[in-house]
Design a protein around this motif. Structure first.
Motif, PDB file in Angstrom:
ATOM      1  N   CYS A 130       0.860  -1.183   0.000  1.00 13.34           N
ATOM      2  CA  CYS A 130       0.000   0.000   0.000  1.00 13.34           C
ATOM      3  C   CYS A 130       0.897   1.233   0.000  1.00 13.34           C
ATOM      4  CB  CYS A 130      -0.906  -0.005   1.235  1.00 13.34           C
ATOM      5  SG  CYS A 130      -1.839   1.515   1.432  1.00 13.34           S
ATOM      6  N   CYS A 143      -0.101   3.419   3.547  1.00 15.87           N
ATOM      7  CA  CYS A 143       0.270   2.991   4.911  1.00 15.87           C
ATOM      8  C   CYS A 143       1.410   1.981   4.888  1.00 15.87           C
ATOM      9  CB  CYS A 143      -0.949   2.440   5.647  1.00 15.87           C
ATOM     10  SG  CYS A 143      -1.435   0.782   5.101  1.00 15.87           S
ATOM     11  N   CYS A 151      -6.379  -1.464  -0.048  1.00 14.48           N
ATOM     12  CA  CYS A 151      -5.775  -1.827   1.240  1.00 14.48           C
ATOM     13  C   CYS A 151      -6.853  -1.818   2.319  1.00 14.48           C
ATOM     14  CB  CYS A 151      -4.686  -0.822   1.581  1.00 14.48           C
ATOM     15  SG  CYS A 151      -3.986  -1.062   3.221  1.00 14.48           S
ATOM     16  N   CYS A 209      -5.893   0.619   5.706  1.00 15.85           N
ATOM     17  CA  CYS A 209      -6.164   2.061   5.770  1.00 15.85           C
ATOM     18  C   CYS A 209      -7.359   2.423   4.896  1.00 15.85           C
ATOM     19  CB  CYS A 209      -4.931   2.867   5.384  1.00 15.85           C
ATOM     20  SG  CYS A 209      -4.437   2.716   3.658  1.00 15.85           S
ATOM     21  N   SER A 250      -7.854   2.575   1.753  1.00 18.26           N
ATOM     22  CA  SER A 250      -7.663   3.414   0.572  1.00 18.26           C
ATOM     23  C   SER A 250      -7.225   2.555  -0.602  1.00 18.26           C
ATOM     24  CB  SER A 250      -6.671   4.546   0.842  1.00 18.26           C
ATOM     25  OG  SER A 250      -5.679   4.151   1.721  1.00 18.26           O
TER      26      SER A 250
HETATM   27 FE    FE Z   1      -2.962   1.045   3.387  1.00 15.47          FE
END
Ligand code: FE
Ligand code: FE
Length: 306
Positions: free
Chosen positions: A224, A227, A255, A258, A260
């Motif tokens: 990711c 994060c 992901c 997080c 996103s």
């Molecule tokens: Fe993430």
């Protein structure tokens, strides 16, 4: 540019992926062609064709820049040697060297345009430099609410043309990674999308494309970019009968940690893909991921979200 490598560097370069993939000088012409191709049969075809027109103007500006490098070469080199982005968007957007690019863009656009397009252009033509600068600062700051939605593509186009031209003219391009994986090493702006490349020394590697200057920098795959977790990532694509499952040329890396995602183009599955064009042509995927609870952090300067 020729560089003499020391023996240790030769070994390192054999295993180290190239950190940068710089855009070609005709990037906006390629983008325009891709948008025109994708517009066929797309629900947003008219919009994609409008953006293609803007890309043609961007290319004209890059071919005949209305202004030079905004920062002295010496300061550029100093920034680079200190690992700082030499074209820092947050300071340059305030200093305003891009405003001549917006003025030049307006000169190239049809003054006879009617309807919503004509109104947007008129509003831009009626604005002064301080208003324009305020819109540019808001757009690059992610404050889309502060910019009339119809003006976003024009301001975004001027900003992109200026920064891409400056990137192409940089005296040195040995850039260092920024603080965050998702941040451009040349201008500090957030990534717009990822590209898994398919040719030469970049083959099989993932690069992130800058939303502003179009610089691409290497970030390892299956991580990711926000994060830095690699846990339980999943890849979402739009249903498309032309492609076998897992072979879709555009997939979003999602992901769950997080919540996103970032879209990625897989050039081995479609060598003509272009990050900005393919992003705009796949807004249906953003809508679906939004409904699934994922957040989009990647800006596209040619479109106001929502
Ligand atoms: Fe993430
Ligand atoms: Fe950049």
């Amino acid at each position: 540019m020729s560089t003499i490598l020391e023996p240790g560097q030769i070994e390192a370069s054999a295993v180290m992926p190239p950190f940068l993939h710089l855009p070609p000088a005709n990037l906006f012409a390629l983008r325009a062609a891709r948008l025109e191709y994708l517009a066929e049969g797309n629900a947003l075809g008219d919009y994609l064709r409008l953006i293609a027109q803007l890309c043609h103007v961007q290319q004209q500006l890059v071919d005949n820049p209305p202004g030079g490098l905004p920062v002295a070469e010496e300061r550029q080199r100093l920034c680079i040697s200190h690992g700082l982005p030499p074209l820092a968007a947050d300071s340059l957007v305030r200093e305003g060297p891009w405003l001549v690019w917006l003025q030049a863009l307006l000169m190239h656009l049809d003054s006879e345009a009617s309807g919503a397009l004509g109104e947007a252009l008129q509003a831009l033509r009626d604005s002064d430099d301080s208003q324009r600068k305020g819109w540019g600062i808001a757009l690059l700051g992610g404050q889309y609410d502060a910019v009339p939605a119809a003006l976003v593509p024009f301001i975004g186009a001027a900003l992109q043309a200026a920064w891409a031209s400056w990137l192409l003219a940089l005296p040195a391009t040995e850039l260092k990674p920024a603080d965050s994986l998702a941040q451009c090493p040349a201008c500090g702006s957030p990534a717009m999308a990822g590209v898994v490349r398919n040719r030469g020394k970049h083959n099989g590697l993932r690069y992130l494309a800058c939303s502003l200057c179009a610089c691409e920098w290497h970030v390892v795959r299956v991580k990711c970019v926000y994060c830095e977790s690699s846990k339980d990532l999943r890849y979402s694509s739009l249903e498309d009968d032309r492609h076998a499952p897992g072979k879709a040329p555009l997939r979003a890396e999602c992901c769950p940690g997080c919540e996103s995602y970032l879209k990625q183009n897989y050039l081995e599955n479609d060598a003509a893909a272009e990050p900005l064009a393919d992003d705009l042509a796949s807004l249906a995927l953003d809508i679906r991921l939004d409904e699934e609870g994922f957040h989009r952090l990647a800006p596209n300067l040619m479109l106001a979200p929502g």
